[in-house]
Structure formats: structure tokens, C-alpha cells
Scaffold this motif. Structure first.
Motif, mmCIF file in Angstrom:
data_model
loop_
_atom_site.group_PDB
_atom_site.id
_atom_site.type_symbol
_atom_site.label_atom_id
_atom_site.label_comp_id
_atom_site.label_asym_id
_atom_site.label_seq_id
_atom_site.Cartn_x
_atom_site.Cartn_y
_atom_site.Cartn_z
ATOM 1 N N LYS A 52 -13.244 86.323 -30.683
ATOM 2 C CA LYS A 52 -13.460 85.955 -29.285
ATOM 3 C C LYS A 52 -14.004 87.187 -28.576
ATOM 4 O O LYS A 52 -13.905 88.290 -29.091
ATOM 5 C CB LYS A 52 -12.141 85.534 -28.650
ATOM 6 N N LEU A 69 -19.735 88.838 -29.177
ATOM 7 C CA LEU A 69 -18.924 87.971 -30.019
ATOM 8 C C LEU A 69 -19.090 88.502 -31.438
ATOM 9 O O LEU A 69 -20.210 88.571 -31.942
ATOM 10 C CB LEU A 69 -19.395 86.517 -29.942
ATOM 11 N N ALA A 167 -20.318 80.065 -29.501
ATOM 12 C CA ALA A 167 -19.266 80.128 -30.525
ATOM 13 C C ALA A 167 -19.520 79.082 -31.608
ATOM 14 O O ALA A 167 -19.320 79.355 -32.798
ATOM 15 C CB ALA A 167 -17.900 79.931 -29.884
#
Length: 183
Positions: A52, A69, A167
Motif C-alpha cells: 500500500k 506503490l 492497485a
């Protein structure tokens, strides 16, 4: 006088030996420490760990960039070579893949500048291992252990929808055992 000269020589030899042990051993110990800490936090060998965005006080890196990230893997190639593959995240402002040997030497660095296409295939292997499939790059480690680090710099960290989509893109990159040539 002779005894003090022998003492000085013995001290200098011990200091030189200590210096050599620290100089050549510290990088490997540092890698072992990082791997051990990662394994204690739930990581595993030869699997990608998707991170994260870092926050102050939550990482082992004092000034970790909150616009990043990161994905990492602790490598043990004693069971054979690996392939990192998938669709490279296109929404990163900048993307890079780095492989570090057990002694912290950088073995390979590739970025979105060197791998401009969407498809990604990078082999992770030791000098005595061969991969029997096409790849864009090969990281050849001098020993079976190492660390893989993939970084994606975000365009903005304040847009939750963008970060969530990014993500998902990052998780499209996977790692698996490589196909090897028959002996």
C-alpha cells in the motif's frame, strides 16, 4: 620493545580482519535482515507482496515516498528460475523493476522507458539456470537468494478511485516458475 611491536602488529591484523569481515559480510547480513523482517510480517519466498502507499512510521524505510506503490518478492531460486510477467501498469507516472543480489548488488533495473510495451516478461535466474521461453530481460543472480522490487509512482495519491484502479493494474503482474529446457 619487541613485545610492544608484536602487540601493535597483532592489533593491526585483528583490526584489518574485522574491517574485512564487516566490509564483505555486512551487505549479505543486511539483505538477510530485510528478508527476515519481511517473512515475519507475513511475506513468503518467491511470491509477490503488493504494498500500500507508505505512511510515515509504518515502513522500515525512514523517508519512504508516499507517492509510490511498491511490490516486492524475496527470492530463492534454488528450486529453479522464475518469470515475472503480465501487463505492466499503464497508469503509473513512472514504473521500474529492480533485482538485487544477496550481497545487495543491483543485478537488473528496467523501467517503463526500457520496456515501453504493455506486456512484461522478465526471467529471474542464477548463472547455471536456463529459461526456455521468450523474455524481454533476464536478471542473472550470482547466488539463489535475492530481492525483487517493483515501484510504481502514482500521478496522484489523493484520488481514491485512481489509487484503487492502479492497485488492480499492479496485481496484473505476477510471478511463476519458468519453463526450463530439458537437460
Amino acid at each position: 620493545m619487541r613485545a610492544s611491536l608484536i602487540g601493535v602488529i597483532a592489533f593491526a591484523a585483528a583490526a584489518a580482519a574485522t574491517h574485512a569481515v564487516l566490509l564483505f559480510g555486512s551487505p549479505t547480513w543486511a539483505t538477510d535482515y530485510q528478508i527476515d523482517q519481511g517473512l515475519k510480517r507475513g511475506g513468503g519466498w518467491n511470491r509477490l507482496i503488493y504494498g500500500k502507499p507508505p505512511r510515515a512510521g509504518t515502513t522500515t524505510v525512514g523517508l519512504a515516498n508516499p507517492d509510490t506503490l511498491g511490490t516486492r518478492a524475496y527470492l530463492d531460486l534454488s528450486g529453479g528460475p522464475l518469470i515475472v510477467e503480465g501487463v505492466r501498469p499503464q497508469s503509473c507516472a513512472y514504473w521500474s523493476l529492480s533485482v538485487f543480489a544477496h550481497d545487495t548488488d543491483t543485478v537488473l533495473v528496467r523501467s517503463d522507458r526500457e520496456l515501453p510495451g504493455a506486456r512484461l516478461a522478465v526471467a529471474l535466474r542464477t548463472e547455471d539456470q536456463a529459461v526456455a521461453e521468450p523474455v524481454q530481460a533476464s536478471a542473472v543472480l550470482p547466488s539463489p537468494k535475492g530481492v525483487l522490487l517493483i515501484r510504481c509512482f502514482m500521478k496522484t495519491r489523493t484520488d481514491a478511485a485512481y489509487v484503487a484502479g492502479l492497485a488492480r493494474e499492479i496485481r496484473a503482474v505476477t510471478m511463476r516458475p519458468a519453463r526450463v529446457a530439458a537437460p
